[in-house]
Design a protein around this motif. Structure first.
Motif, PDB file in Angstrom:
ATOM      1  N   LYS A 173      12.879   0.417  83.640  1.00  0.00           N
ATOM      2  CA  LYS A 173      12.839   1.602  84.507  1.00  0.00           C
ATOM      3  C   LYS A 173      14.198   1.825  85.161  1.00  0.00           C
ATOM      4  CE  LYS A 173      10.720   3.149  88.851  1.00  0.00           C
ATOM      5  NZ  LYS A 173       9.740   2.790  89.925  1.00  0.00           N
ATOM      6  N   TYR A 174      14.920   0.716  85.419  1.00  0.00           N
ATOM      7  CA  TYR A 174      16.227   0.795  86.072  1.00  0.00           C
ATOM      8  C   TYR A 174      17.387   0.564  85.108  1.00  0.00           C
ATOM      9  CZ  TYR A 174      13.272   0.302  90.178  1.00  0.00           C
ATOM     10  OH  TYR A 174      12.291   0.487  91.125  1.00  0.00           O
ATOM     11  N   THR A 175      17.156  -0.231  84.056  1.00  0.00           N
ATOM     12  CA  THR A 175      18.262  -0.615  83.172  1.00  0.00           C
ATOM     13  C   THR A 175      18.366   0.244  81.911  1.00  0.00           C
ATOM     14  OG1 THR A 175      16.941  -2.211  81.910  1.00  0.00           O
ATOM     15  CG2 THR A 175      17.989  -3.001  83.949  1.00  0.00           C
ATOM     16  N   GLY A 176      17.255   0.806  81.474  1.00  0.00           N
ATOM     17  CA  GLY A 176      17.261   1.610  80.249  1.00  0.00           C
ATOM     18  C   GLY A 176      17.216   0.802  78.973  1.00  0.00           C
ATOM     19  N   SER A 328      21.411   6.848  79.810  1.00  0.00           N
ATOM     20  CA  SER A 328      20.790   7.957  80.551  1.00  0.00           C
ATOM     21  C   SER A 328      19.993   7.461  81.757  1.00  0.00           C
ATOM     22  CB  SER A 328      19.893   8.777  79.615  1.00  0.00           C
ATOM     23  OG  SER A 328      18.893   7.956  79.032  1.00  0.00           O
ATOM     24  N   THR A 329      19.342   6.318  81.622  1.00  0.00           N
ATOM     25  CA  THR A 329      18.576   5.767  82.741  1.00  0.00           C
ATOM     26  C   THR A 329      19.495   5.351  83.884  1.00  0.00           C
ATOM     27  OG1 THR A 329      16.889   4.948  81.204  1.00  0.00           O
ATOM     28  CG2 THR A 329      16.918   3.981  83.415  1.00  0.00           C
ATOM     29  N   GLU A 330      20.614   4.716  83.546  1.00  0.00           N
ATOM     30  CA  GLU A 330      21.562   4.297  84.567  1.00  0.00           C
ATOM     31  C   GLU A 330      22.204   5.501  85.261  1.00  0.00           C
ATOM     32  OE1 GLU A 330      23.240   0.045  82.873  1.00  0.00           O
ATOM     33  OE2 GLU A 330      23.862   1.884  81.867  1.00  0.00           O
ATOM     34  N   GLU A 332      20.843   8.477  85.650  1.00  0.00           N
ATOM     35  CA  GLU A 332      19.841   9.042  86.546  1.00  0.00           C
ATOM     36  C   GLU A 332      19.704   8.194  87.803  1.00  0.00           C
ATOM     37  OE1 GLU A 332      17.043  11.411  88.300  1.00  0.00           O
ATOM     38  OE2 GLU A 332      18.443  11.828  86.660  1.00  0.00           O
ATOM     39  N   GLY A 333      19.783   6.870  87.652  1.00  0.00           N
ATOM     40  CA  GLY A 333      19.712   5.979  88.808  1.00  0.00           C
ATOM     41  C   GLY A 333      20.870   6.212  89.766  1.00  0.00           C
ATOM     42  N   MET A 334      22.058   6.449  89.220  1.00  0.00           N
ATOM     43  CA  MET A 334      23.219   6.737  90.061  1.00  0.00           C
ATOM     44  C   MET A 334      23.042   8.045  90.818  1.00  0.00           C
ATOM     45  SD  MET A 334      26.271   5.548  87.459  1.00  0.00           S
ATOM     46  CE  MET A 334      27.616   5.919  88.585  1.00  0.00           C
ATOM     47  N   ARG A 335      22.475   9.045  90.143  1.00  0.00           N
ATOM     48  CA  ARG A 335      22.223  10.329  90.810  1.00  0.00           C
ATOM     49  C   ARG A 335      21.227  10.151  91.955  1.00  0.00           C
ATOM     50  NH1 ARG A 335      21.708  13.213  85.179  1.00  0.00           N
ATOM     51  NH2 ARG A 335      23.801  14.041  84.886  1.00  0.00           N
ATOM     52  N   ARG A 336      20.155   9.422  91.678  1.00  0.00           N
ATOM     53  CA  ARG A 336      19.119   9.248  92.702  1.00  0.00           C
ATOM     54  C   ARG A 336      19.637   8.447  93.892  1.00  0.00           C
ATOM     55  NH1 ARG A 336      13.438   7.536  90.159  1.00  0.00           N
ATOM     56  NH2 ARG A 336      12.922   7.826  92.354  1.00  0.00           N
TER      57      ARG A 336
END
Length: 345
Positions: A173-176, A328-330, A332-336
């Protein structure tokens, strides 16, 4: 307000050890105290702040050199004022980056007696820093020598214990990517380089590769460890008390499955080894494994020197590049992480 503390007594003890045959093979004419730890980290656990202990200067960058009669500290422009406040009269502040400031090598050539011996803990100096300094000293008929027992640790009576904080796991969920998928990518990069062994020494790279996080260094989500990856084996070298059942399950340490759903390039079950076994293990593995050994020149001289030059790859590890290119997951995590929570009035 001055924050100086006297270091005369510490320097006297250190200079005594530099001549003591119980701790050094031959007398040292200078001793280098880098800022870094054994993983060349910028930020340190309390037990690794040796340069701060011997000098009184606690900025995050700097190198101390102690000779038989002088002590000098090099630091950059961020810390000139702080160093002036914290260094006592035993020390000479070397303002690194100014044209009037000699390099450490130049200063040593001026201060050393004929055939001088300069000691340093090889775990605390990277191979890429060791090479040019050693070359410069050798050209002046001096020698840069590894000192196995850290002399600061001997005089540091109230040195904090090494950190031993618990680890946490990160899900995809966090690492992709799972750590198994990352290992597959790493092994493919090793094949491209003709490498049979990859030695991982940077703490952030170990944490990223295995989707683990820790808190051994304040404000840094890392844990003290090394890793080795071959095409048949994965090992983590860590204080074993940190590895609880959750971590064992995450790393599939006790798994009897062959993990065929993850990869076709070798097994993906991790083995856990004591942290301090890394040097002996590398030496043994080099003799048994075909192909080259990939260990970044940014790793410690102590570990790099275990590997013959003709089979060594000193490039940045593939993990450094993988970590820099976010999936892409990372992203998105940076954006959030930058979204400010909305609070109603």
């Amino acid at each position: 307000m001055s924050t100086k503390r006297s270091t005369c007594h510490l320097l006297k003890k250190l200079r005594g050890l530099m001549k003591n045959s119980n701790f050094v093979n031959e007398q040292l004419h200078a001793y280098i105290v880098p800022t870094t730890d054994a993983h060349q980290s910028e930020y340190l656990a309390a037990c690794d702040k040796r340069r701060a202990y011997i000098s009184g200067f606690d900025g995050s960058a700097g190198t101390a050199i102690i000779t038989e009669s002088q002590a000098a500290l090099w630091t950059d422009g961020r810390y000139f004022l702080q160093a002036e406040r914290q260094l006592d009269s035993s020390w000479i502040l070397m303002k690194d980056g100014l044209t009037t400031t000699p390099s450490m090598g130049e200063w040593l050539l001026e201060k050393l007696p004929t055939g001088g011996r300069v000691g340093v803990d090889p775990l605390l100096m990277s191979h890429e820093c060791w090479k040019p300094l050693s070359k410069k000293l050798t050209a002046g008929n001096h020698m840069l020598v590894p000192v196995a027992q850290n002399l600061i640790d001997i005089i540091w009576e109230d040195r904090p214990l090494p950190p031993n904080n618990p680890l946490i796991t990160l899900s995809t969920k966090y690492t992709g990517l799972t750590w198994q998928e990352k290992i597959l990518f790493v092994r493919n990069k090793m094949k491209e380089k003709g490498a049979g062994i990859l030695v991982v020494t940077a703490l952030d790279e170990v944490a990223w590769l295995f989707n683990l996080r820790g808190s051994d260094i304040e404000y840094n989500p890392v844990f003290v460890s090394y890793a080795i990856v071959t095409h048949e084996f994965i090992g983590i070298f860590i204080e074993e008390s940190k590895v609880d059942s959750t971590i064992l399950h995450h790393l599939e340490v006790n798994s009897t499955q062959n993990n065929s759903n993850h990869t076709t390039v070798g097994p993906q079950k991790v083995s856990i080894y004591p942290y301090h076994a890394i040097k002996d293990y590398i030496s043994d593995l080099v003799e048994k494994t075909s192909g080259k050994v990939w260990i970044s020149d940014k790793s410690s001289r102590a570990l790099v020197s275990l590997i013959p030059k003709h089979i060594r790859i000193g490039d940045l590890t593939p993990i450094a590049h993988m970590k820099a290119v976010k999936n892409s997951t990372e992203i998105e995590g940076m954006r959030r992480a930058h979204v400010r929570p909305h609070h109603s009035n």
